[in-house]
Design a protein around this motif. Sequence first.
Motif, PDB file in Angstrom:
ATOM      1  N   UNK A 107     -38.277 -27.900  14.432  1.00 11.29           N
ATOM      2  CA  UNK A 107     -39.268 -26.886  14.768  1.00 11.29           C
ATOM      3  C   UNK A 107     -39.696 -27.070  16.221  1.00 11.29           C
ATOM      4  N   UNK A 108     -40.322 -26.053  16.783  1.00  9.45           N
ATOM      5  CA  UNK A 108     -40.780 -26.145  18.169  1.00  9.45           C
ATOM      6  C   UNK A 108     -42.119 -26.854  18.264  1.00  9.45           C
ATOM      7  N   UNK A 109     -42.826 -27.057  17.143  1.00 12.74           N
ATOM      8  CA  UNK A 109     -44.107 -27.750  17.174  1.00 12.74           C
ATOM      9  C   UNK A 109     -44.334 -28.459  15.848  1.00 12.74           C
ATOM     10  N   UNK A 110     -45.073 -29.573  15.920  1.00  6.87           N
ATOM     11  CA  UNK A 110     -45.470 -30.283  14.717  1.00  6.87           C
ATOM     12  C   UNK A 110     -46.824 -29.748  14.274  1.00  6.87           C
ATOM     13  N   UNK A 111     -47.009 -29.467  13.000  1.00  3.35           N
ATOM     14  CA  UNK A 111     -48.319 -29.091  12.493  1.00  3.35           C
ATOM     15  C   UNK A 111     -48.396 -29.450  11.011  1.00  3.35           C
ATOM     16  N   UNK A 112     -49.539 -29.109  10.382  1.00  5.88           N
ATOM     17  CA  UNK A 112     -49.773 -29.514   9.000  1.00  5.88           C
ATOM     18  C   UNK A 112     -48.754 -28.917   8.033  1.00  5.88           C
ATOM     19  N   UNK A 113     -48.151 -27.792   8.389  1.00 10.03           N
ATOM     20  CA  UNK A 113     -47.156 -27.168   7.526  1.00 10.03           C
ATOM     21  C   UNK A 113     -45.910 -28.031   7.384  1.00 10.03           C
ATOM     22  N   UNK A 114     -45.749 -28.974   8.300  1.00  6.44           N
ATOM     23  CA  UNK A 114     -44.547 -29.810   8.283  1.00  6.44           C
ATOM     24  C   UNK A 114     -44.828 -31.222   7.763  1.00  6.44           C
ATOM     25  N   UNK A 115     -45.962 -31.393   7.095  1.00 12.27           N
ATOM     26  CA  UNK A 115     -46.343 -32.718   6.610  1.00 12.27           C
ATOM     27  C   UNK A 115     -46.043 -32.848   5.113  1.00 12.27           C
ATOM     28  N   UNK A 116     -45.308 -33.893   4.754  1.00  7.91           N
ATOM     29  CA  UNK A 116     -45.064 -34.180   3.336  1.00  7.91           C
ATOM     30  C   UNK A 116     -46.307 -34.765   2.699  1.00  7.91           C
ATOM     31  N   UNK A 117     -46.996 -35.643   3.416  1.00  6.53           N
ATOM     32  CA  UNK A 117     -48.205 -36.240   2.875  1.00  6.53           C
ATOM     33  C   UNK A 117     -48.733 -37.338   3.779  1.00  6.53           C
ATOM     34  N   UNK A 118     -49.945 -37.819   3.456  1.00  5.96           N
ATOM     35  CA  UNK A 118     -50.556 -38.933   4.185  1.00  5.96           C
ATOM     36  C   UNK A 118     -50.769 -40.068   3.192  1.00  5.96           C
ATOM     37  N   UNK A 119     -50.408 -41.279   3.584  1.00  2.00           N
ATOM     38  CA  UNK A 119     -50.419 -42.409   2.654  1.00  2.00           C
ATOM     39  C   UNK A 119     -51.058 -43.618   3.330  1.00  2.00           C
ATOM     40  N   UNK A 120     -51.942 -44.282   2.588  1.00  2.00           N
ATOM     41  CA  UNK A 120     -52.628 -45.455   3.129  1.00  2.00           C
ATOM     42  C   UNK A 120     -52.046 -46.725   2.524  1.00  2.00           C
ATOM     43  N   UNK A 121     -51.799 -47.701   3.366  1.00  2.00           N
ATOM     44  CA  UNK A 121     -51.244 -48.975   2.900  1.00  2.00           C
ATOM     45  C   UNK A 121     -52.310 -49.740   2.121  1.00  2.00           C
ATOM     46  N   UNK A 122     -51.923 -50.282   0.989  1.00  2.00           N
ATOM     47  CA  UNK A 122     -52.880 -50.987   0.136  1.00  2.00           C
ATOM     48  C   UNK A 122     -53.338 -52.286   0.789  1.00  2.00           C
ATOM     49  N   UNK A 123     -54.556 -52.687   0.467  1.00  2.00           N
ATOM     50  CA  UNK A 123     -55.116 -53.935   0.995  1.00  2.00           C
ATOM     51  C   UNK A 123     -54.198 -55.108   0.648  1.00  2.00           C
ATOM     52  N   UNK A 124     -54.008 -55.966   1.620  1.00  2.00           N
ATOM     53  CA  UNK A 124     -53.226 -57.182   1.388  1.00  2.00           C
ATOM     54  C   UNK A 124     -51.726 -57.019   1.574  1.00  2.00           C
ATOM     55  N   UNK A 125     -51.261 -55.760   1.714  1.00  2.00           N
ATOM     56  CA  UNK A 125     -49.805 -55.557   1.816  1.00  2.00           C
ATOM     57  C   UNK A 125     -49.249 -56.169   3.094  1.00  2.00           C
ATOM     58  N   UNK A 126     -49.972 -55.999   4.202  1.00  2.00           N
ATOM     59  CA  UNK A 126     -49.488 -56.574   5.460  1.00  2.00           C
ATOM     60  C   UNK A 126     -49.368 -58.090   5.368  1.00  2.00           C
ATOM     61  N   UNK A 127     -50.423 -58.698   4.880  1.00  2.79           N
ATOM     62  CA  UNK A 127     -50.452 -60.156   4.812  1.00  2.79           C
ATOM     63  C   UNK A 127     -49.363 -60.686   3.874  1.00  2.79           C
ATOM     64  N   UNK A 128     -48.972 -59.855   2.893  1.00  4.76           N
ATOM     65  CA  UNK A 128     -47.959 -60.302   1.937  1.00  4.76           C
ATOM     66  C   UNK A 128     -46.578 -60.410   2.579  1.00  4.76           C
ATOM     67  N   UNK A 129     -46.281 -59.524   3.548  1.00  7.54           N
ATOM     68  CA  UNK A 129     -44.923 -59.521   4.101  1.00  7.54           C
ATOM     69  C   UNK A 129     -44.817 -60.222   5.459  1.00  7.54           C
ATOM     70  N   UNK A 130     -45.958 -60.401   6.149  1.00 10.59           N
ATOM     71  CA  UNK A 130     -45.894 -61.028   7.472  1.00 10.59           C
ATOM     72  C   UNK A 130     -46.096 -62.535   7.335  1.00 10.59           C
TER      73      UNK A 130
END
Length: 287
Positions: free
Chosen positions: A237-260
């Motif tokens: 597309x020529x521009x990004x906008x909300x029509x082109x969004x599949x979804x918004x997702x938040x990483x669960x608490x502790x996930x970063x610390x589990x893999x790093x």
Amino acid sequence: MLPNQGVCIAVFLLGRSATLKGRRNIEEWIEGARAASSFMAASLNLLRPAEAMVANGLATVKDAVLIVEKLKPLLETADRASLFGIARLVMLASPPLWLRLAVGQEVKREYIPSWDLDELSWLDPDLDALLFEVASTVKDGEQGELRKQLGNAAELLMLDSLTRAGHDPLHVAAISDAFGYDIEARNIRVDRVEVKASSENTRSRFSLTRNEYEKSLLYGSQWRLVQIVFLNRAFVQKRFDAENVLGAYQLKDGALQRVIPSDTESFRWTESAELQFTLEDWFEIKL
């Protein structure tokens, strides 16, 4: 500069103009190319290709116009072989932004903007082979502009969502990367949001800087990571906008610390790391 047939003929004429006689500046260079007694020479826009050749390192203009050596063997005759060779040089010098999305194990033409595909159709049946060759030479950093635009779009979408929710957010990423997150909102609690963007193909994968990770540890529950996943069609597309969004997702608490892994005497990561999570590590949020 997309190497459509007109652009390649223009580069051919400009190349010959620069090699047949010394040209002191762009005006003389273009005038020499137009001196070719052909309908194409008279009808083509030669200024933009000339400026693009300079911008992409195919020519220089200082005391005289000089073209790169690898272009000269392609300037004898404007046949298909020569024009294809010019198209190859142009694309290597200026790879299209969609290249890494469209070319992987195979060429996925559905990810090439239709108008670009029309412009490149004259290169068939050799177009796919050319795209493979050019893609193999492109380093990740050279496609950084697309990633930057994608990241900016994701941050603006998150910023707009928080604004509509009445949180009066501040786009701190526009001030400095030192914050270690992109958006800050202060109401009952402080909300520090690090925003990552991805396509459907790269969902759940992202790069994290050491500073972002350290800020996640410093701020604890005030810091959160949200990934905005764009539909693959957004990239054509020529521009990004909300029509082109599949979804918004938040990483669960502790996930970063589990893999790093923790730092040790023999291991410490410094700049950034690429992380891969499973879909179970996220929960969906509303924009």
